[in-house]
Design an enzyme around this catalytic site. Structure first.
Site, short mmCIF file in Angstrom:
data_model
loop_
_atom_site.label_atom_id
_atom_site.label_comp_id
_atom_site.label_asym_id
_atom_site.label_seq_id
_atom_site.Cartn_x
_atom_site.Cartn_y
_atom_site.Cartn_z
N ASN A 1 0.77 -1.10 0.08
CA ASN A 1 -0.10 -0.11 0.32
C ASN A 1 0.81 1.26 0.00
O ASN A 1 1.58 1.61 0.90
CB ASN A 1 -0.74 -0.11 1.20
CG ASN A 1 -1.59 1.31 1.54
OD1 ASN A 1 -1.93 1.96 0.46
ND2 ASN A 1 -2.32 1.46 2.47
N TRP A 2 1.04 1.77 -1.14
CA TRP A 2 1.88 2.95 -1.19
C TRP A 2 1.60 4.13 -0.71
O TRP A 2 2.24 5.40 -0.53
CB TRP A 2 2.33 3.12 -2.64
CG TRP A 2 3.37 2.26 -3.44
CD1 TRP A 2 3.96 1.15 -2.41
CD2 TRP A 2 3.85 2.02 -4.72
NE1 TRP A 2 4.66 0.50 -3.14
CE2 TRP A 2 4.57 0.80 -4.43
CE3 TRP A 2 3.39 2.72 -5.73
CZ2 TRP A 2 5.42 0.75 -5.90
CZ3 TRP A 2 4.39 2.63 -6.99
CH2 TRP A 2 5.20 1.42 -7.04
N LYS A 3 0.13 4.32 -0.57
CA LYS A 3 -0.67 5.65 0.29
C LYS A 3 -0.13 6.56 -0.77
O LYS A 3 -0.04 6.46 -2.05
CB LYS A 3 -0.10 5.75 1.61
CG LYS A 3 -0.22 4.48 2.43
CD LYS A 3 0.24 4.79 3.92
CE LYS A 3 -0.20 3.47 4.62
NZ LYS A 3 0.04 3.61 6.00
N HIS B 1 -9.57 1.36 4.72
CA HIS B 1 -8.12 1.68 5.49
C HIS B 1 -8.68 2.70 6.72
O HIS B 1 -9.21 3.55 6.30
CB HIS B 1 -7.28 2.17 4.34
CG HIS B 1 -5.98 2.22 5.11
ND1 HIS B 1 -5.34 3.10 5.94
CD2 HIS B 1 -4.80 1.12 5.02
CE1 HIS B 1 -4.13 2.85 6.33
NE2 HIS B 1 -3.72 1.87 5.78
N GLU C 1 -6.74 5.19 7.67
CA GLU C 1 -6.38 6.46 7.20
C GLU C 1 -7.81 7.17 6.58
O GLU C 1 -8.03 8.37 6.77
CB GLU C 1 -5.30 6.67 6.53
CG GLU C 1 -4.17 6.25 7.50
CD GLU C 1 -2.86 5.66 6.41
OE1 GLU C 1 -3.07 5.85 5.27
OE2 GLU C 1 -1.91 5.27 6.96
N GLU D 1 -5.47 -4.51 10.65
CA GLU D 1 -4.62 -3.48 10.90
C GLU D 1 -4.76 -2.62 12.11
O GLU D 1 -5.55 -1.89 12.08
CB GLU D 1 -4.35 -2.50 9.60
CG GLU D 1 -4.09 -3.09 8.23
CD GLU D 1 -3.53 -2.16 7.22
OE1 GLU D 1 -2.52 -2.74 6.62
OE2 GLU D 1 -4.08 -1.05 7.28
N GLY E 1 2.40 2.57 10.60
CA GLY E 1 3.32 3.51 10.48
C GLY E 1 4.02 3.94 11.90
O GLY E 1 4.86 5.03 11.70
N SER F 1 3.34 -1.72 10.30
CA SER F 1 4.80 -1.71 10.67
C SER F 1 5.45 -3.40 10.41
O SER F 1 6.48 -3.65 10.85
CB SER F 1 5.15 -1.42 12.10
OG SER F 1 4.85 -0.13 12.24
N GLY G 1 2.84 -0.79 4.30
CA GLY G 1 3.05 0.62 3.78
C GLY G 1 4.26 0.96 3.60
O GLY G 1 5.12 0.46 2.59
N GLY G 2 5.06 1.61 4.70
CA GLY G 2 6.43 1.93 4.51
C GLY G 2 7.26 1.14 3.69
O GLY G 2 8.19 1.56 3.11
P1 PGA Z 1 2.74 0.55 7.48
O1 PGA Z 1 1.27 0.69 6.80
O2 PGA Z 1 3.40 -0.77 7.20
O3 PGA Z 1 3.64 1.78 7.02
O4 PGA Z 1 2.46 0.61 9.15
C1 PGA Z 1 0.56 -0.41 6.73
C2 PGA Z 1 -0.76 -0.05 6.28
O5 PGA Z 1 -1.29 1.08 6.63
O6 PGA Z 1 -1.69 -0.55 5.36
#
Ligand code: PGA
Length: 250
Positions: free
Chosen positions: A9-11, A95, A97, A164, A170, A208, A229-230
């Site tokens: 997930n590149w956001k 998600h 966010e 999640e 993050g 994470s 994500g990251g």
């Molecule tokens: P993260 O994000 O790996 O940066 O914690 C995961 C996500 O929000 O899907």
């Protein structure tokens, strides 16, 4: 046993040029991988170029969001058919966010899942509790409420769940493999009670995930993959996560 699914997930990261650079390097790193499903969710603006570069590979594409109408006067929104025509097979819905910054409720998530499935997109539904909810012992209540609201009148076919925990996203603070497994086991049982096809649903862990912790997470029986994500933003880091998942599941 489920075939693992590792999803990026590149956001809100990567321009078109950066997407091209990533894919060129990444494909060389994963050319021998045939035992893990790989999915990338770039920003909408990169979908088209990613789709061309990934043609004839097994890497699939997901949208990070979708709107719950087919078309019309909804400035700034993206429809399921637009995602399909840009090369997506999947879409991430709900998600945290989106829930936090864009006020998405379980009711909205439910409408989005329905229209995505109606159009043939596979759905990755994200759920998870906040730190306060965990500390108050409400994790399972929250998961149950989110599943009940999001999956109202939705068959389980074509569905993946991503657990999640918000406190792990993050933050560098991963759930322990035991915490992840416990939540996944709860979700699995909820799905069994809910209806047909529950065993085919993959349950991913997200929050994470790194090349260092993927193996211990994937070693848990109820963890069927990861939403990253990251650590998915660099080709070598994402490729190492994929390799870690393979090693953990052989
Ligand atoms: P993260 O994000 O790996 O940066 O914690 C995961 C996500 O929000 O899907």
């Amino acid at each position: 046993m489920h075939r693992p699914l590792i999803a990026a997930n590149w956001k809100m990261n990567k321009t078109i040029g950066e997407t091209e650079d990533f894919i060129h390097s990444f494909l060389a790193m994963i050319k021998d991988v045939d035992d893990v499903d790989i999915l990338i969710a770039p920003p909408f603006t990169s979908l088209s170029v990613a789709s061309s570069l990934l043609e004839n590979t097994t890497v699939r594409l997901a949208g990070q969001n979708v709107f719950y109408e087919e078309k019309g006067a909804f400035t700034g929104e993206i429809s399921p058919s637009m995602l399909l025509s840009a090369g997506c097979s999947h879409v991430i819905i709900g998600h945290s966010e989106r829930r936090q910054y864009f006020s998405e409720t379980d009711e909205i998530v439910n409408k989005k899942i329905k229209i995505a499935r109606k159009n043939g997109l596979e759905v990755i539904l994200c759920i998870g509790e906040s730190l306060q909810e965990r500390e108050e012992g409400k994790t399972f209540d929250v998961l149950s409420r989110q599943l009940t609201g999001s999956l109202k009148d939705v068959p389980l076919e074509g569905l993946t769940i991503a657990y999640e925990p918000i406190w792990a996203i993050g933050t560098g603070k991963t759930a322990t493999p035991e915490q992840a497994n416990e939540a996944h086991a709860y979700i699995r049982q909820w799905l069994r009670d809910y209806g047909e096809g529950s065993e085919r649903v993959r349950i991913l862990y997200g929050g994470s995930v790194t090349p260092e912790n993927i193996k211990s997470l994937m070693a848990e029986p109820e963890v069927n993959g990861a939403l990253v994500g990251g650590a998915s933003l660099k080709p070598d880091s994402f490729a190492r996560i994929i390799n870690g998942a393979r090693e953990a599941t052989v």
